[in-house]
Design a protein around this motif. Structure first.
Motif, mmCIF file in Angstrom:
data_model
loop_
_atom_site.group_PDB
_atom_site.id
_atom_site.type_symbol
_atom_site.label_atom_id
_atom_site.label_comp_id
_atom_site.label_asym_id
_atom_site.label_seq_id
_atom_site.Cartn_x
_atom_site.Cartn_y
_atom_site.Cartn_z
ATOM 1 N N GLN A 43 0.813 -1.219 0.000
ATOM 2 C CA GLN A 43 0.000 0.000 0.000
ATOM 3 C C GLN A 43 0.849 1.272 0.000
ATOM 4 O O GLN A 43 0.417 2.292 -0.539
ATOM 5 C CB GLN A 43 -0.908 0.024 1.222
ATOM 6 N N ALA A 44 2.028 1.228 0.567
ATOM 7 C CA ALA A 44 2.845 2.435 0.714
ATOM 8 C C ALA A 44 3.135 3.142 -0.614
ATOM 9 O O ALA A 44 2.950 4.362 -0.704
ATOM 10 C CB ALA A 44 4.138 2.104 1.452
ATOM 11 N N PRO A 45 3.585 2.451 -1.644
ATOM 12 C CA PRO A 45 3.830 3.171 -2.921
ATOM 13 C C PRO A 45 2.556 3.762 -3.517
ATOM 14 O O PRO A 45 2.593 4.850 -4.089
ATOM 15 C CB PRO A 45 4.414 2.098 -3.844
ATOM 16 N N ARG A 46 1.448 3.042 -3.374
ATOM 17 C CA ARG A 46 0.189 3.576 -3.918
ATOM 18 C C ARG A 46 -0.228 4.846 -3.194
ATOM 19 O O ARG A 46 -0.738 5.779 -3.813
ATOM 20 C CB ARG A 46 -0.914 2.522 -3.825
ATOM 21 N N VAL A 47 0.012 4.895 -1.900
ATOM 22 C CA VAL A 47 -0.340 6.095 -1.134
ATOM 23 C C VAL A 47 0.590 7.245 -1.518
ATOM 24 O O VAL A 47 0.154 8.381 -1.704
ATOM 25 C CB VAL A 47 -0.266 5.802 0.385
ATOM 26 N N ARG A 48 1.883 6.947 -1.643
ATOM 27 C CA ARG A 48 2.841 8.002 -1.980
ATOM 28 C C ARG A 48 2.624 8.554 -3.385
ATOM 29 O O ARG A 48 2.771 9.754 -3.624
ATOM 30 C CB ARG A 48 4.272 7.443 -1.881
ATOM 31 N N TRP A 49 2.348 7.681 -4.356
ATOM 32 C CA TRP A 49 2.277 8.099 -5.749
ATOM 33 C C TRP A 49 0.861 8.374 -6.224
ATOM 34 O O TRP A 49 0.665 8.934 -7.297
ATOM 35 C CB TRP A 49 2.902 7.052 -6.653
ATOM 36 N N GLY A 50 -0.118 7.970 -5.437
ATOM 37 C CA GLY A 50 -1.502 8.093 -5.899
ATOM 38 C C GLY A 50 -2.171 9.378 -5.487
ATOM 39 O O GLY A 50 -1.714 10.234 -4.829
#
Length: 50
Positions: A43-50
């Protein structure tokens, strides 16, 4: 005097080794994590990039 292009294969090898080591560390960290941490790691990359 050697041209900069003579260092190309060596630089490519060093870059490939650094990428491989980084990927290995990420895979090991993921493999050792518990279920909740694995979900957070996805989930971390999706939160950072989304």
């Amino acid at each position: 005097m050697e041209a900069v292009t003579d260092y190309g294969p060596d630089a490519l090898l060093v870059a490939a080794v650094l990428v491989d080591v980084t990927l290995l560390l990420v895979v090991v960290r993921y493999a050792r994590a518990d279920r909740g941490t694995k979900v957070s790691m996805w989930q971390a990359p999706r939160v950072r990039w989304g």
